[in-house]
Motif scaffolding. Structure first.
Motif, PDB file in Angstrom:
ATOM      1  N   GLY A  62       0.822  -1.221   0.000  1.00  0.00           N
ATOM      2  CA  GLY A  62       0.000   0.000   0.000  1.00  0.00           C
ATOM      3  C   GLY A  62       0.849   1.262   0.000  1.00  0.00           C
ATOM      4  N   VAL A  63       1.995   1.208  -0.698  1.00  0.00           N
ATOM      5  CA  VAL A  63       2.871   2.387  -0.784  1.00  0.00           C
ATOM      6  C   VAL A  63       2.965   2.819  -2.249  1.00  0.00           C
ATOM      7  CG1 VAL A  63       4.301   1.819   1.217  1.00  0.00           C
ATOM      8  CG2 VAL A  63       4.915   0.906  -1.029  1.00  0.00           C
ATOM      9  N   GLU A  64       3.507   4.047  -2.451  1.00  0.00           N
ATOM     10  CA  GLU A  64       3.756   4.486  -3.818  1.00  0.00           C
ATOM     11  C   GLU A  64       5.266   4.522  -4.038  1.00  0.00           C
ATOM     12  OE1 GLU A  64       2.796   8.064  -6.954  1.00  0.00           O
ATOM     13  OE2 GLU A  64       2.353   8.378  -4.839  1.00  0.00           O
ATOM     14  N   ILE A  65       5.725   3.928  -5.128  1.00  0.00           N
ATOM     15  CA  ILE A  65       7.164   3.879  -5.415  1.00  0.00           C
ATOM     16  C   ILE A  65       7.427   4.702  -6.671  1.00  0.00           C
ATOM     17  CG2 ILE A  65       9.092   2.347  -6.011  1.00  0.00           C
ATOM     18  CD1 ILE A  65       7.583   0.157  -4.396  1.00  0.00           C
ATOM     19  N   LYS A  66       8.257   5.733  -6.521  1.00  0.00           N
ATOM     20  CA  LYS A  66       8.485   6.623  -7.675  1.00  0.00           C
ATOM     21  C   LYS A  66       9.772   6.294  -8.422  1.00  0.00           C
ATOM     22  CE  LYS A  66       5.703  10.338  -6.072  1.00  0.00           C
ATOM     23  NZ  LYS A  66       5.611  11.385  -5.108  1.00  0.00           N
ATOM     24  N   GLN A  67      10.654   5.573  -7.754  1.00  0.00           N
ATOM     25  CA  GLN A  67      11.936   5.246  -8.387  1.00  0.00           C
ATOM     26  C   GLN A  67      12.425   3.882  -7.911  1.00  0.00           C
ATOM     27  OE1 GLN A  67      14.492   8.711  -9.034  1.00  0.00           O
ATOM     28  NE2 GLN A  67      16.151   7.478  -8.182  1.00  0.00           N
ATOM     29  N   ALA A  68      13.087   3.167  -8.808  1.00  0.00           N
ATOM     30  CA  ALA A  68      13.690   1.878  -8.449  1.00  0.00           C
ATOM     31  C   ALA A  68      14.998   1.809  -9.223  1.00  0.00           C
ATOM     32  CB  ALA A  68      12.757   0.740  -8.832  1.00  0.00           C
ATOM     33  N   SER A  69      15.755   0.708  -9.058  1.00  0.00           N
ATOM     34  CA  SER A  69      16.988   0.698  -9.846  1.00  0.00           C
ATOM     35  C   SER A  69      17.400  -0.681 -10.316  1.00  0.00           C
ATOM     36  CB  SER A  69      18.108   1.419  -9.107  1.00  0.00           C
ATOM     37  OG  SER A  69      18.755   0.559  -8.247  1.00  0.00           O
ATOM     38  N   LEU A  70      18.178  -0.657 -11.409  1.00  0.00           N
ATOM     39  CA  LEU A  70      18.746  -1.868 -11.993  1.00  0.00           C
ATOM     40  C   LEU A  70      20.252  -1.787 -11.764  1.00  0.00           C
ATOM     41  CD1 LEU A  70      16.779  -1.602 -15.329  1.00  0.00           C
ATOM     42  CD2 LEU A  70      16.537  -3.493 -13.703  1.00  0.00           C
ATOM     43  N   PHE A  71      20.844  -2.847 -11.194  1.00  0.00           N
ATOM     44  CA  PHE A  71      22.291  -2.842 -10.969  1.00  0.00           C
ATOM     45  C   PHE A  71      22.930  -3.793 -11.977  1.00  0.00           C
ATOM     46  CE2 PHE A  71      26.305  -4.231  -9.233  1.00  0.00           C
ATOM     47  CZ  PHE A  71      26.868  -3.037  -8.809  1.00  0.00           C
ATOM     48  N   TYR A  72      23.747  -3.234 -12.879  1.00  0.00           N
ATOM     49  CA  TYR A  72      24.402  -4.052 -13.907  1.00  0.00           C
ATOM     50  C   TYR A  72      25.805  -4.412 -13.444  1.00  0.00           C
ATOM     51  CZ  TYR A  72      20.519  -2.935 -16.916  1.00  0.00           C
ATOM     52  OH  TYR A  72      19.259  -2.836 -17.440  1.00  0.00           O
ATOM     53  N   ARG A  73      26.031  -5.718 -13.247  1.00  0.00           N
ATOM     54  CA  ARG A  73      27.302  -6.154 -12.656  1.00  0.00           C
ATOM     55  C   ARG A  73      28.488  -5.947 -13.581  1.00  0.00           C
ATOM     56  NH1 ARG A  73      26.202  -9.484  -7.924  1.00  0.00           N
ATOM     57  NH2 ARG A  73      24.024 -10.085  -7.996  1.00  0.00           N
ATOM     58  N   ARG A  74      28.275  -6.155 -14.898  1.00  0.00           N
ATOM     59  CA  ARG A  74      29.430  -6.049 -15.795  1.00  0.00           C
ATOM     60  C   ARG A  74      30.039  -4.646 -15.747  1.00  0.00           C
ATOM     61  NH1 ARG A  74      28.933  -7.615 -21.969  1.00  0.00           N
ATOM     62  NH2 ARG A  74      28.211  -9.562 -21.083  1.00  0.00           N
ATOM     63  N   ILE A  75      29.193  -3.643 -15.653  1.00  0.00           N
ATOM     64  CA  ILE A  75      29.729  -2.270 -15.626  1.00  0.00           C
ATOM     65  C   ILE A  75      29.707  -1.705 -14.205  1.00  0.00           C
ATOM     66  CG2 ILE A  75      29.183  -1.711 -18.026  1.00  0.00           C
ATOM     67  CD1 ILE A  75      26.650  -0.327 -16.972  1.00  0.00           C
ATOM     68  N   ARG A  76      29.250  -2.539 -13.246  1.00  0.00           N
ATOM     69  CA  ARG A  76      29.181  -2.162 -11.831  1.00  0.00           C
ATOM     70  C   ARG A  76      28.522  -0.793 -11.656  1.00  0.00           C
ATOM     71  NH1 ARG A  76      30.853  -5.554  -8.834  1.00  0.00           N
ATOM     72  NH2 ARG A  76      30.873  -4.207  -7.011  1.00  0.00           N
ATOM     73  N   ARG A  77      27.370  -0.676 -12.283  1.00  0.00           N
ATOM     74  CA  ARG A  77      26.672   0.612 -12.190  1.00  0.00           C
ATOM     75  C   ARG A  77      25.199   0.407 -11.917  1.00  0.00           C
ATOM     76  NH1 ARG A  77      26.858   3.629 -17.440  1.00  0.00           N
ATOM     77  NH2 ARG A  77      24.613   3.275 -17.539  1.00  0.00           N
ATOM     78  N   ARG A  78      24.676   1.303 -11.107  1.00  0.00           N
ATOM     79  CA  ARG A  78      23.255   1.272 -10.774  1.00  0.00           C
ATOM     80  C   ARG A  78      22.557   2.270 -11.688  1.00  0.00           C
ATOM     81  NH1 ARG A  78      21.801   0.708  -4.425  1.00  0.00           N
ATOM     82  NH2 ARG A  78      19.655   1.297  -4.639  1.00  0.00           N
ATOM     83  N   GLU A  79      21.508   1.815 -12.364  1.00  0.00           N
ATOM     84  CA  GLU A  79      20.756   2.726 -13.230  1.00  0.00           C
ATOM     85  C   GLU A  79      19.407   2.993 -12.582  1.00  0.00           C
ATOM     86  OE1 GLU A  79      18.622   1.686 -17.081  1.00  0.00           O
ATOM     87  OE2 GLU A  79      20.539   2.410 -17.809  1.00  0.00           O
ATOM     88  N   ASP A  80      19.165   4.256 -12.244  1.00  0.00           N
ATOM     89  CA  ASP A  80      17.871   4.584 -11.631  1.00  0.00           C
ATOM     90  C   ASP A  80      16.779   4.581 -12.693  1.00  0.00           C
ATOM     91  OD1 ASP A  80      18.873   4.843  -9.091  1.00  0.00           O
ATOM     92  OD2 ASP A  80      19.436   6.938  -9.386  1.00  0.00           O
ATOM     93  N   VAL A  81      15.635   4.036 -12.339  1.00  0.00           N
ATOM     94  CA  VAL A  81      14.506   3.965 -13.279  1.00  0.00           C
ATOM     95  C   VAL A  81      13.326   4.717 -12.667  1.00  0.00           C
ATOM     96  CG1 VAL A  81      12.897   2.416 -14.484  1.00  0.00           C
ATOM     97  CG2 VAL A  81      15.282   1.724 -14.148  1.00  0.00           C
ATOM     98  N   LEU A  82      12.855   5.719 -13.408  1.00  0.00           N
ATOM     99  CA  LEU A  82      11.705   6.498 -12.961  1.00  0.00           C
ATOM    100  C   LEU A  82      10.440   5.672 -13.195  1.00  0.00           C
ATOM    101  CD1 LEU A  82      11.460   9.416 -11.928  1.00  0.00           C
ATOM    102  CD2 LEU A  82      10.819  10.067 -14.266  1.00  0.00           C
ATOM    103  N   ILE A  83       9.666   5.466 -12.140  1.00  0.00           N
ATOM    104  CA  ILE A  83       8.439   4.674 -12.303  1.00  0.00           C
ATOM    105  C   ILE A  83       7.296   5.651 -12.583  1.00  0.00           C
ATOM    106  CG2 ILE A  83       6.948   2.917 -11.254  1.00  0.00           C
ATOM    107  CD1 ILE A  83       9.828   1.926 -11.611  1.00  0.00           C
ATOM    108  N   ASN A  84       7.119   5.999 -13.833  1.00  0.00           N
ATOM    109  CA  ASN A  84       6.060   6.962 -14.178  1.00  0.00           C
ATOM    110  C   ASN A  84       4.857   6.231 -14.803  1.00  0.00           C
ATOM    111  OD1 ASN A  84       6.949   6.322 -16.714  1.00  0.00           O
ATOM    112  ND2 ASN A  84       8.101   8.213 -17.003  1.00  0.00           N
TER     113      ASN A  84
END
Ligand code: SF4
Length: 224
Positions: free
Chosen positions: A138-160
């Motif tokens: 029962g919450v609202e989530i505006k952002q989540a993320s994908l973590f790509y291991r090969r480039i060791r980077r987190r990509e933020d994803v806007l949940i619109n």
């Protein structure tokens, strides 16, 4: 298993469906699976995320391998990591099911072996997980993320709204595919190069032309 659980589809099938509907059918309906280097690496890397570890740091919680589901959308799965961050210790409790006081930001993280893709399959899979968590908590989530291991980077994803609409439509089409139970023809493009199922699928030999020819063999013909 009751009828409700029977109707529910795994979120992982959605990711396969966006990548290639034929791959989705081969894995989830025909139960074919073949591992290559990429899938083996991905599976090993998911082991820690699936192990159910919990980390508690000041103002932060990390929970892995949490089972998620949406009764409305009839999907289920596991989230790699659910991060909870305390944003107002004196605020209204928004996560009573975790026995937490105060207001917390809910932030799902999905781990991927490779690197960001040109298509939407990872973002749609993540958004489907978000829709499950929003319904469950029962919450609202505006952002989540994908973590790509090969480039060791987190990509933020806007949940619109746009991504949510795309995801809901994809889930509807996935349910239609499962009801239809017809294996689509191969896409036979550059996606096939890294696909672990290419020996089973035979994307070149099973091209649309040859699939149509085979289907014509089972269709009523004019009498001779
Ligand atoms: S080989 Fe190509 S067409 Fe066949 S399942 Fe894999 S991605 Fe799809």
């Amino acid at each position: 298993m009751n009828d409700k659980e029977n109707d529910s589809l795994p979120v992982s099938a959605l990711q396969h469906f966006i990548f290639c509907p034929r791959q989705c059918t081969l894995i989830h309906i025909e139960q074919e699976w073949s591992e290559n280097v990429l899938t083996a690496r991905g599976r090993l890397e998911h082991d820690r995320a699936d192990s159910g570890y919990r980390e508690f740091r000041r103002g932060k919680r990390q929970i892995s391998g949490l089972y998620i589901q949406s009764e409305k959308l009839k999907i289920h799965g596991r989230i790699d990591v659910l991060e909870l961050e305390e944003i107002n210790p004196k605020g209204q409790s928004n996560l009573p099911s975790f026995h937490l006081k105060g207001t917390w930001r809910v932030y799902p993280v999905e781990f991927k072996h490779g690197q960001p893709k040109e298509n939407d399959c990872d973002r749609v899979q993540l958004c489907a997980q978000v829709l499950c968590i929003e319904e469950m908590l029962g919450v609202e989530i505006k952002q989540a993320s994908l973590f790509y291991r090969r480039i060791r980077r987190r990509e933020d994803v806007l949940i619109n709204q746009e991504l949510k609409d795309l995801t809901r439509n994809a889930i509807k089409n996935l349910h239609a595919l499962f009801q239809n139970r017809t294996t689509p023809p191969p896409i036979n493009d550059k996606r096939c190069r890294a696909c672990s199922l290419k020996d089973i699928c035979m994307p070149k030999r099973m091209s649309v032309k040859s699939v149509k020819y085979r289907q014509s063999l089972f269709q009523p013909q004019e009498p001779l």
